[in-house]
Design a protein around this motif. Structure first.
Motif, PDB file in Angstrom:
ATOM      1  N   MET A 185       0.795  -1.130  -0.061  1.00  0.00           N
ATOM      2  CA  MET A 185      -0.009  -0.030  -0.064  1.00  0.00           C
ATOM      3  C   MET A 185       0.866   1.330  -0.008  1.00  0.00           C
ATOM      4  O   MET A 185       1.338   1.399   0.927  1.00  0.00           O
ATOM      5  N   CYS A 186       1.110   2.104  -1.103  1.00  0.00           N
ATOM      6  CA  CYS A 186       1.982   2.783  -1.530  1.00  0.00           C
ATOM      7  C   CYS A 186       3.465   2.299  -1.649  1.00  0.00           C
ATOM      8  O   CYS A 186       3.790   1.405  -0.803  1.00  0.00           O
ATOM      9  N   GLY A 187       3.994   2.755  -2.649  1.00  0.00           N
ATOM     10  CA  GLY A 187       5.192   2.316  -2.947  1.00  0.00           C
ATOM     11  C   GLY A 187       6.355   3.638  -2.640  1.00  0.00           C
ATOM     12  O   GLY A 187       6.080   4.533  -3.100  1.00  0.00           O
ATOM     13  N   ILE A 188       7.352   3.274  -2.025  1.00  0.00           N
ATOM     14  CA  ILE A 188       8.315   4.359  -1.883  1.00  0.00           C
ATOM     15  C   ILE A 188       9.562   4.026  -2.446  1.00  0.00           C
ATOM     16  O   ILE A 188      10.047   2.829  -2.303  1.00  0.00           O
ATOM     17  N   ALA A 189      10.457   4.976  -3.023  1.00  0.00           N
ATOM     18  CA  ALA A 189      11.726   4.707  -3.678  1.00  0.00           C
ATOM     19  C   ALA A 189      12.787   5.888  -3.453  1.00  0.00           C
ATOM     20  O   ALA A 189      12.169   6.965  -3.450  1.00  0.00           O
ATOM     21  N   GLY A 190      14.059   5.512  -3.523  1.00  0.00           N
ATOM     22  CA  GLY A 190      14.947   6.574  -3.564  1.00  0.00           C
ATOM     23  C   GLY A 190      16.138   6.227  -4.129  1.00  0.00           C
ATOM     24  O   GLY A 190      16.691   5.103  -4.053  1.00  0.00           O
ATOM     25  N   TYR A 191      17.066   7.241  -4.563  1.00  0.00           N
ATOM     26  CA  TYR A 191      18.425   7.050  -5.152  1.00  0.00           C
ATOM     27  C   TYR A 191      19.399   8.348  -4.909  1.00  0.00           C
ATOM     28  O   TYR A 191      18.932   9.508  -4.774  1.00  0.00           O
ATOM     29  N   VAL A 192      20.304   7.572  -4.597  1.00  0.00           N
ATOM     30  CA  VAL A 192      21.548   8.752  -4.405  1.00  0.00           C
ATOM     31  C   VAL A 192      22.825   8.041  -4.896  1.00  0.00           C
ATOM     32  O   VAL A 192      23.189   6.872  -4.742  1.00  0.00           O
ATOM     33  N   GLY A 193      23.426   8.795  -5.874  1.00  0.00           N
ATOM     34  CA  GLY A 193      24.600   8.072  -6.355  1.00  0.00           C
ATOM     35  C   GLY A 193      25.439   9.220  -7.476  1.00  0.00           C
ATOM     36  O   GLY A 193      25.251  10.689  -7.395  1.00  0.00           O
ATOM     37  N   TYR A 194      26.110   8.747  -8.435  1.00  0.00           N
ATOM     38  CA  TYR A 194      26.890   9.649  -9.487  1.00  0.00           C
ATOM     39  C   TYR A 194      26.001   9.788 -10.755  1.00  0.00           C
ATOM     40  O   TYR A 194      26.444  10.409 -11.332  1.00  0.00           O
ATOM     41  N   LYS A 195      24.986   9.121 -11.010  1.00  0.00           N
ATOM     42  CA  LYS A 195      24.354   9.411 -12.130  1.00  0.00           C
ATOM     43  C   LYS A 195      22.935   9.939 -11.794  1.00  0.00           C
ATOM     44  O   LYS A 195      22.745  10.440 -10.641  1.00  0.00           O
ATOM     45  N   VAL A 196      22.402  10.559 -12.874  1.00  0.00           N
ATOM     46  CA  VAL A 196      21.075  10.970 -12.965  1.00  0.00           C
ATOM     47  C   VAL A 196      20.119  10.137 -12.141  1.00  0.00           C
ATOM     48  O   VAL A 196      20.029   8.810 -12.596  1.00  0.00           O
ATOM     49  N   ALA A 197      19.417  10.712 -11.219  1.00  0.00           N
ATOM     50  CA  ALA A 197      18.568   9.758 -10.464  1.00  0.00           C
ATOM     51  C   ALA A 197      17.339   9.121 -11.166  1.00  0.00           C
ATOM     52  O   ALA A 197      16.804   8.076 -10.760  1.00  0.00           O
ATOM     53  N   THR A 198      16.827  10.129 -11.984  1.00  0.00           N
ATOM     54  CA  THR A 198      15.271   9.929 -12.534  1.00  0.00           C
ATOM     55  C   THR A 198      15.104   8.581 -12.953  1.00  0.00           C
ATOM     56  O   THR A 198      14.152   8.018 -12.527  1.00  0.00           O
ATOM     57  N   PRO A 199      15.869   7.922 -14.016  1.00  0.00           N
ATOM     58  CA  PRO A 199      15.490   6.800 -14.459  1.00  0.00           C
ATOM     59  C   PRO A 199      15.430   5.804 -13.391  1.00  0.00           C
ATOM     60  O   PRO A 199      14.835   4.649 -13.384  1.00  0.00           O
ATOM     61  N   PHE A 200      16.186   5.638 -12.390  1.00  0.00           N
ATOM     62  CA  PHE A 200      16.419   4.667 -11.369  1.00  0.00           C
ATOM     63  C   PHE A 200      15.026   4.700 -10.460  1.00  0.00           C
ATOM     64  O   PHE A 200      14.525   3.682  -9.859  1.00  0.00           O
ATOM     65  N   VAL A 201      14.837   5.810 -10.000  1.00  0.00           N
ATOM     66  CA  VAL A 201      13.478   6.143  -9.054  1.00  0.00           C
ATOM     67  C   VAL A 201      12.332   5.695 -10.027  1.00  0.00           C
ATOM     68  O   VAL A 201      11.557   4.967  -9.440  1.00  0.00           O
ATOM     69  N   LEU A 202      12.282   6.217 -11.290  1.00  0.00           N
ATOM     70  CA  LEU A 202      10.915   5.851 -11.947  1.00  0.00           C
ATOM     71  C   LEU A 202      10.781   4.449 -12.191  1.00  0.00           C
ATOM     72  O   LEU A 202       9.746   3.868 -12.143  1.00  0.00           O
TER      73      LEU A 202
END
Ligand code: G6P
Length: 595
Positions: A1-18
């Motif tokens: 129920m609800c999904g959460i995601a997060g990214y921190v790194g040296y790349k652009v985060a958007t594709p990983f999080v999406l």
């Protein structure tokens, strides 16, 4: 129920999080959003609908941040609207939060914040959290931010997994209580998500209750309840929850229905290779007088079949109930009771609260789940894993088949322990799984689908074990086709529901129990005499005057396996003809982590 995601790194985060959010969509898909740090400020983008809409919105902007949190929502507090979508932010727009769970005391905390001048733009329980963190912040070091987070979560009642961004700080701060949060150190960077299967390959960790994590470009640090740095154990499991896509089918559900036979075979094979079932059976069932079974949804239907088998084949008294109702009608539970909990996800809040209740009564506990890292797996004395692979569609199909495999094997073992004969063998279970593969397309179902699509209401009926099969069939039909569909024991019809029948009514009748054939045929006559239509699913060669007969090939005791598959296919076909997205039926979520 609800999904959460997060990214921190040296790349652009958007594709990983999406990508991660898309894999979590079965947890909710009424709105989605991201927050990220860019040019020293906290930015946010939120949309109505699923992650595809978010992807479209993201493509309109240049987002090159490498620090991002994201959310896909199933509304609990507050209607579906952009204001109620996550991330939620503090009044000062310096703290952004994504949340999975429910804050039970949010009303009081909200009133307290309002009295100090904080304003709220959403109706969510979540919006208090960034504001409380803001109020507790004394500076921007990790220690100060973690301290503000801990001061906040200490006042929260309920369940939560939280990921937090603070402006000008290129890190994600995370914590959880009674809600899963998993982390990965991958080649591409560091990530956090609600479920294991949404994360890429790499070293994986699961956060313990009230522990904290800080994800930076350098790595992930974990802290215990006293804020002392800790090393969490790497999860030592092969990732059985990896998303394999549609594999050429037009939906996850269609693929998963087709994988029912594999789910049974893999589960049987793994149960034989590991000795989990033998150990659990010997420890739990040698001297057992009572069994209590609880679960929700499809898992409860598996539980009802288990209860039927245990009473019939093993002669053990069973109480079976909805996990959500269990505490209002608590059965007698003591140290001689075995409590069995079934849950595909292992995260269903109602089921987990029953485990806690059973433990307070010193009951011995057995869990059946498809997710080895789930909370259920960690809470029970003994855990038996189904091996169906990741199930992504909201409607549970192949995992039910795997649960049935466990149930039949469990009953067989208990019969052996109790020196009782069992009506079916291990080979019978495997034969049944193999026949399931040949049941791919039941040709008559296309014609039946064309008729049933226009109905506002349907019935699925049966006696004994067939009634239990009917319960699951009716659930599948209503959840993906939106046609009201009611399961009833056939004998109950004349105690009320027959009043609804006329020549426009359609009933699916199950007749797979030879000892109940005569009574079932009498009931069919009662239905057709009122002008109503009957679609009969049976494993017998009988001549009855009905509209359609669908033959299945199985022995009576194993009939739920093929009969449920027929009803799964019918539900799929009805949804398809009505152009409903079977993977995301309205108002539903796969993992129900709130009570
Ligand atoms: C939700 C899902 C159902 C599922 C039920 C129990 O309602 O939509 O498909 O059967 O939860 O889930 P669990 O993970 O405990 O089996």
């Amino acid at each position: 129920m609800c999904g959460i995601a997060g990214y921190v790194g040296y790349k652009v985060a958007t594709p990983f999080v999406l990508d991660c959010l898309q894999k979590l969509e079965y947890r909710g898909y009424d709105s989605a959003g991201i927050a990220f740090t860019q040019n020293d400020s906290l930015c946010r983008l939120r949309v109505l609908g699923g992650v595809d809409n978010l992807k479209r919105a993201v493509s309109q902007d240049v987002i090159d941040s490498s620090v991002m949190i994201g959310h896909t929502r199933w509304a609990t507090h507050g209607r579906v609207s952009v204001e109620n979508a996550h991330p939620q932010m503090s009044n000062h727009h310096d703290v952004a939060v994504v949340h999975n769970g429910i804050i039970e005391n949010f009303d009081n905390l909200k009133a307290e914040l309002q009295s100090t001048g904080v304003t709220f733009e959403s109706q969510t329980d979540t919006e208090i959290i960034p504001n409380m963190i803001h109020n507790n912040l004394t500076g921007y070091t990790d220690t100060q931010i973690l301290d503000a987070l801990q001061k906040t979560t200490r006042r929260l009642q309920g369940s939560f997994a939280l990921c937090v961004l603070v402006s000008k700080v290129d890190k994600i701060f995370a914590t959880a209580r009674f809600s899963p949060l998993l982390f990965v150190k991958s080649d591409y960077g560091f990530m956090v998500a609600s479920d294991l299967g949404a994360l890429p390959n790499g070293e994986k960790y699961k956060l313990l209750d009230d522990y904290f994590a800080v994800i930076s470009k350098e790595g992930i640090s974990f802290f215990d309840k006293d804020m002392q740095p800790v090393t969490l154990q790497k999860l030592d499991i092969t990732n059985t929850q990896q998303d394999e896509g549609h594999l050429g089918f037009d939906s996850y559900m269609a693929k998963e229905v087709s994988q029912g036979g594999d789910a049974i075979r893999n589960t049987c094979k793994n149960l034989i290779e590991s000795n989990a079932l033998d150990i659990a059976c010997t420890e739990l069932f040698t001297h057992t007088f009572r069994i209590v079974i609880t679960a929700c949804g499809t898992a409860l239907h598996a539980g009802r079949i288990l209860g039927y088998m245990l009473q019939k084949e093993c002669g053990i008294e069973c109480v079976i109930d909805y996990a959500s109702e269990f505490r209002y009608f608590p059965p007698h539970i003591d140290e001689e009771t075995v409590c069995i909990f079934i849950s595909q996800s292992g995260e269903t809040a109602d089921t987990l609260s029953c485990v806690e209740f059973a433990k307070t009564k010193q009951a011995r506990t057995l869990g059946i789940t498809n997710v080895p890292t789930s909370r259920l797996a960690g809470m029970v004395d003994y855990c038996i894993l189904s091996s169906a692979g990741a199930e992504r569609a909201v409607a549970s199909t192949k995992v039910l088949m795997a649960q049935l495999a466990i149930i039949y094997m469990l009953v067989q073992k208990i019969c052996k322990i109790l020196n009782k004969s069992c009506e079916f063998s291990f080979k019978d279970i495997l034969d049944c799984a193999n026949k399931l593969d040949r049941l791919k397309s039941v040709s008559k179902l296309d014609k039946i689908t064309r008729i049933l699509q226009h109905k506002q209401s349907l019935f699925v009926l049966g006696r004994g074990l067939d009634y239990l099969t009917a319960l699951e069939g009716a659930l599948k039909i209503k959840e993906v086709s939106y046609i009201h569909c009611e399961a009833l024991p056939l004998g109950e019809l004349k105690h009320g529901s027959l009043a609804l029948f006329n020549n426009d009514s359609y009933c699916i009748v199950l007749m797979t129990q030879k000892h109940l054939m005569a009574k079932t045929i009498n009931n069919i006559h009662e239905i057709t005499t009122r002008g109503a239509h009957v679609i009969l699913i049976t494993n017998m060669d009988v001549s009855v005057d009905v509209d359609y007969v669908i033959k299945i090939d199985c022995q009576d005791t194993l009939s739920p396996i093929p009969a449920i598959k027929v009803l799964q296919i019918l539900a799929l076909k009805l949804a398809k003809i009505k152009k409903i997205d079977v993977d995301k039926p309205r108002n539903l979520a796969k993992s129900v982590t709130v009570e």
